[in-house]
Design a protein around this motif. Structure first.
Motif, mmCIF file in Angstrom:
data_model
loop_
_atom_site.group_PDB
_atom_site.id
_atom_site.type_symbol
_atom_site.label_atom_id
_atom_site.label_comp_id
_atom_site.label_asym_id
_atom_site.label_seq_id
_atom_site.Cartn_x
_atom_site.Cartn_y
_atom_site.Cartn_z
ATOM 1 N N GLN A 56 0.125 -32.437 43.288
ATOM 2 C CA GLN A 56 -1.131 -31.690 43.140
ATOM 3 C C GLN A 56 -1.953 -32.346 42.032
ATOM 4 O O GLN A 56 -1.432 -32.620 40.947
ATOM 5 N N PHE A 57 -3.250 -32.555 42.319
ATOM 6 C CA PHE A 57 -4.124 -33.266 41.395
ATOM 7 C C PHE A 57 -5.478 -32.562 41.315
ATOM 8 O O PHE A 57 -6.071 -32.234 42.338
ATOM 9 N N PHE A 58 -5.952 -32.380 40.072
ATOM 10 C CA PHE A 58 -7.246 -31.737 39.848
ATOM 11 C C PHE A 58 -7.875 -32.314 38.588
ATOM 12 O O PHE A 58 -7.194 -32.522 37.583
ATOM 13 N N ASP A 59 -9.165 -32.564 38.645
ATOM 14 C CA ASP A 59 -9.924 -32.957 37.462
ATOM 15 C C ASP A 59 -11.321 -32.390 37.619
ATOM 16 O O ASP A 59 -11.969 -32.618 38.645
ATOM 17 N N ASP A 60 -11.793 -31.662 36.609
ATOM 18 C CA ASP A 60 -13.110 -31.039 36.755
ATOM 19 C C ASP A 60 -14.258 -32.030 36.594
ATOM 20 O O ASP A 60 -15.419 -31.663 36.709
ATOM 21 N N PHE A 61 -13.960 -33.329 36.403
ATOM 22 C CA PHE A 61 -14.982 -34.375 36.460
ATOM 23 C C PHE A 61 -15.401 -34.616 37.913
ATOM 24 O O PHE A 61 -16.449 -35.184 38.174
ATOM 25 N N ASP A 62 -14.574 -34.173 38.855
ATOM 26 C CA ASP A 62 -14.920 -34.189 40.282
ATOM 27 C C ASP A 62 -16.009 -33.137 40.493
ATOM 28 O O ASP A 62 -15.772 -31.953 40.254
ATOM 29 N N PRO A 63 -17.216 -33.532 40.910
ATOM 30 C CA PRO A 63 -18.303 -32.557 41.065
ATOM 31 C C PRO A 63 -17.958 -31.396 41.999
ATOM 32 O O PRO A 63 -18.456 -30.286 41.823
ATOM 33 N N LYS A 64 -17.090 -31.620 42.990
ATOM 34 C CA LYS A 64 -16.717 -30.553 43.923
ATOM 35 C C LYS A 64 -15.496 -29.773 43.459
ATOM 36 O O LYS A 64 -15.113 -28.795 44.101
ATOM 37 N N ARG A 65 -14.866 -30.219 42.386
ATOM 38 C CA ARG A 65 -13.709 -29.546 41.785
ATOM 39 C C ARG A 65 -12.620 -29.204 42.806
ATOM 40 O O ARG A 65 -12.144 -28.077 42.880
ATOM 41 N N ARG A 66 -12.226 -30.201 43.561
ATOM 42 C CA ARG A 66 -11.210 -30.039 44.601
ATOM 43 C C ARG A 66 -9.804 -30.122 44.025
ATOM 44 O O ARG A 66 -9.541 -30.924 43.136
ATOM 45 N N VAL A 67 -8.911 -29.320 44.582
ATOM 46 C CA VAL A 67 -7.483 -29.440 44.299
ATOM 47 C C VAL A 67 -6.904 -30.272 45.439
ATOM 48 O O VAL A 67 -7.043 -29.914 46.608
ATOM 49 N N ASN A 68 -6.277 -31.378 45.093
ATOM 50 C CA ASN A 68 -5.747 -32.304 46.091
ATOM 51 C C ASN A 68 -4.234 -32.255 46.086
ATOM 52 O O ASN A 68 -3.610 -32.300 45.029
ATOM 53 N N THR A 69 -3.652 -32.185 47.265
ATOM 54 C CA THR A 69 -2.196 -32.172 47.386
ATOM 55 C C THR A 69 -1.666 -33.510 47.879
ATOM 56 O O THR A 69 -0.496 -33.635 48.188
ATOM 57 N N ASP A 70 -2.531 -34.486 47.901
ATOM 58 C CA ASP A 70 -2.179 -35.823 48.350
ATOM 59 C C ASP A 70 -2.911 -36.815 47.450
ATOM 60 O O ASP A 70 -4.115 -36.696 47.251
ATOM 61 N N VAL A 71 -2.201 -37.789 46.909
ATOM 62 C CA VAL A 71 -2.822 -38.732 45.984
ATOM 63 C C VAL A 71 -3.887 -39.579 46.673
ATOM 64 O O VAL A 71 -4.876 -39.961 46.048
ATOM 65 N N ALA A 72 -3.746 -39.855 47.967
ATOM 66 C CA ALA A 72 -4.769 -40.628 48.675
ATOM 67 C C ALA A 72 -6.094 -39.863 48.718
ATOM 68 O O ALA A 72 -7.163 -40.466 48.583
ATOM 69 N N GLN A 73 -6.036 -38.541 48.907
ATOM 70 C CA GLN A 73 -7.265 -37.722 48.872
ATOM 71 C C GLN A 73 -7.898 -37.786 47.485
ATOM 72 O O GLN A 73 -9.115 -37.896 47.350
ATOM 73 N N TYR A 74 -7.063 -37.696 46.473
ATOM 74 C CA TYR A 74 -7.530 -37.753 45.095
ATOM 75 C C TYR A 74 -8.167 -39.112 44.805
ATOM 76 O O TYR A 74 -9.249 -39.193 44.214
ATOM 77 N N ALA A 75 -7.524 -40.180 45.246
ATOM 78 C CA ALA A 75 -8.049 -41.530 45.048
ATOM 79 C C ALA A 75 -9.419 -41.691 45.691
ATOM 80 O O ALA A 75 -10.309 -42.336 45.124
ATOM 81 N N ALA A 76 -9.610 -41.111 46.865
ATOM 82 C CA ALA A 76 -10.880 -41.236 47.579
ATOM 83 C C ALA A 76 -12.049 -40.664 46.765
ATOM 84 O O ALA A 76 -13.161 -41.197 46.820
ATOM 85 N N ILE A 77 -11.797 -39.600 46.007
ATOM 86 C CA ILE A 77 -12.850 -39.024 45.151
ATOM 87 C C ILE A 77 -13.328 -40.072 44.155
ATOM 88 O O ILE A 77 -14.517 -40.328 44.001
ATOM 89 N N TRP A 78 -12.380 -40.691 43.466
ATOM 90 C CA TRP A 78 -12.710 -41.609 42.377
ATOM 91 C C TRP A 78 -13.176 -42.966 42.887
ATOM 92 O O TRP A 78 -13.991 -43.616 42.231
ATOM 93 N N ASP A 79 -12.705 -43.384 44.070
ATOM 94 C CA ASP A 79 -13.190 -44.640 44.649
ATOM 95 C C ASP A 79 -14.635 -44.526 45.103
ATOM 96 O O ASP A 79 -15.311 -45.537 45.288
ATOM 97 N N THR A 80 -15.127 -43.300 45.257
ATOM 98 C CA THR A 80 -16.534 -43.069 45.567
ATOM 99 C C THR A 80 -17.339 -42.880 44.281
ATOM 100 O O THR A 80 -18.391 -43.472 44.106
ATOM 101 N N ARG A 81 -16.824 -42.067 43.384
ATOM 102 C CA ARG A 81 -17.589 -41.685 42.189
ATOM 103 C C ARG A 81 -17.673 -42.784 41.135
ATOM 104 O O ARG A 81 -18.745 -43.087 40.626
ATOM 105 N N ILE A 82 -16.562 -43.370 40.759
ATOM 106 C CA ILE A 82 -16.556 -44.294 39.623
ATOM 107 C C ILE A 82 -17.290 -45.609 39.916
ATOM 108 O O ILE A 82 -18.105 -46.044 39.095
ATOM 109 N N PRO A 83 -17.079 -46.275 41.048
ATOM 110 C CA PRO A 83 -17.807 -47.529 41.276
ATOM 111 C C PRO A 83 -19.328 -47.364 41.362
ATOM 112 O O PRO A 83 -20.054 -48.343 41.195
ATOM 113 N N SER A 84 -19.807 -46.147 41.581
ATOM 114 C CA SER A 84 -21.252 -45.931 41.600
ATOM 115 C C SER A 84 -21.851 -45.944 40.190
ATOM 116 O O SER A 84 -23.062 -45.999 40.024
ATOM 117 N N MET A 85 -20.998 -45.894 39.176
ATOM 118 C CA MET A 85 -21.447 -45.953 37.783
ATOM 119 C C MET A 85 -21.557 -47.412 37.342
ATOM 120 O O MET A 85 -20.943 -48.294 37.924
#
Length: 154
Positions: A56-85
């Motif tokens: 289980q993975f959660f970080d409130d830096f995720d604008p949608k504040r999703r709780v992820n039960t799979d690391v691949a789902q969690y990775a997808a959040i950051w692979d979208t958000r961080i490279p845009s910076m």
């Protein structure tokens, strides 16, 4: 048996190793610069348990504040958000605090994130993360993560 320090008051080797691993996770794994672009799997795969069904993975830096039960789902959040910076770097505040009990460990770590948005705005966020590590044949892997933003100290 829970152990965070040895009988002479020094940190056990396991605790030291997990604290070092945590600092690497914070300061190297979660870095994005022009010279070192962010890719979750490339940077962070070795820290996470990718095969377990009880993560289980959660970080409130995720604008949608999703709780992820799979690391691949969690990775997808950051692979979208961080490279845009334009950039993102972290600095650990103090030392991580780790408790080890058998094949599980819990670490609490604070860090300051400095980032530049796509439009050039420079921001900072202070975070408290709690990590649950599980020992595996490959080493310690994160099975739970909870990151919450804190007020920036003046």
């Amino acid at each position: 048996m829970q152990h965070a320090v040895t009988e002479d008051g020094s940190k056990s080797g396991e605790v030291r190793a997990l604290n070092d691993l945590t600092r690497e996770w914070v300061e190297i794994g979660w870095r994005h610069t022009l010279e070192e672009p962010f890719d979750f799997r490339e940077r962070l795969a070795r820290f996470y348990d990718w095969s377990s069904g009880d993560t289980q993975f959660f970080d409130d830096f995720d604008p949608k504040r999703r709780v992820n039960t799979d690391v691949a789902q969690y990775a997808a959040i950051w692979d979208t958000r961080i490279p845009s910076m334009q950039s993102l770097t972290n600095v650990t505040v103090g030392n991580p605090h780790t408790l080890v009990s058998g094949g599980l460990a819990v670490t609490s770590v604070q860090f300051v994130t400095s980032y530049t948005t796509a439009d050039g705005a420079v921001e900072q966020a202070q975070t408290l993360s709690s990590l649950v590590w599980r020992r595996s044949p490959e080493g310690w892997r994160i099975i739970r993560e909870h990151g919450s933003g804190l007020a920036i100290r003046d």
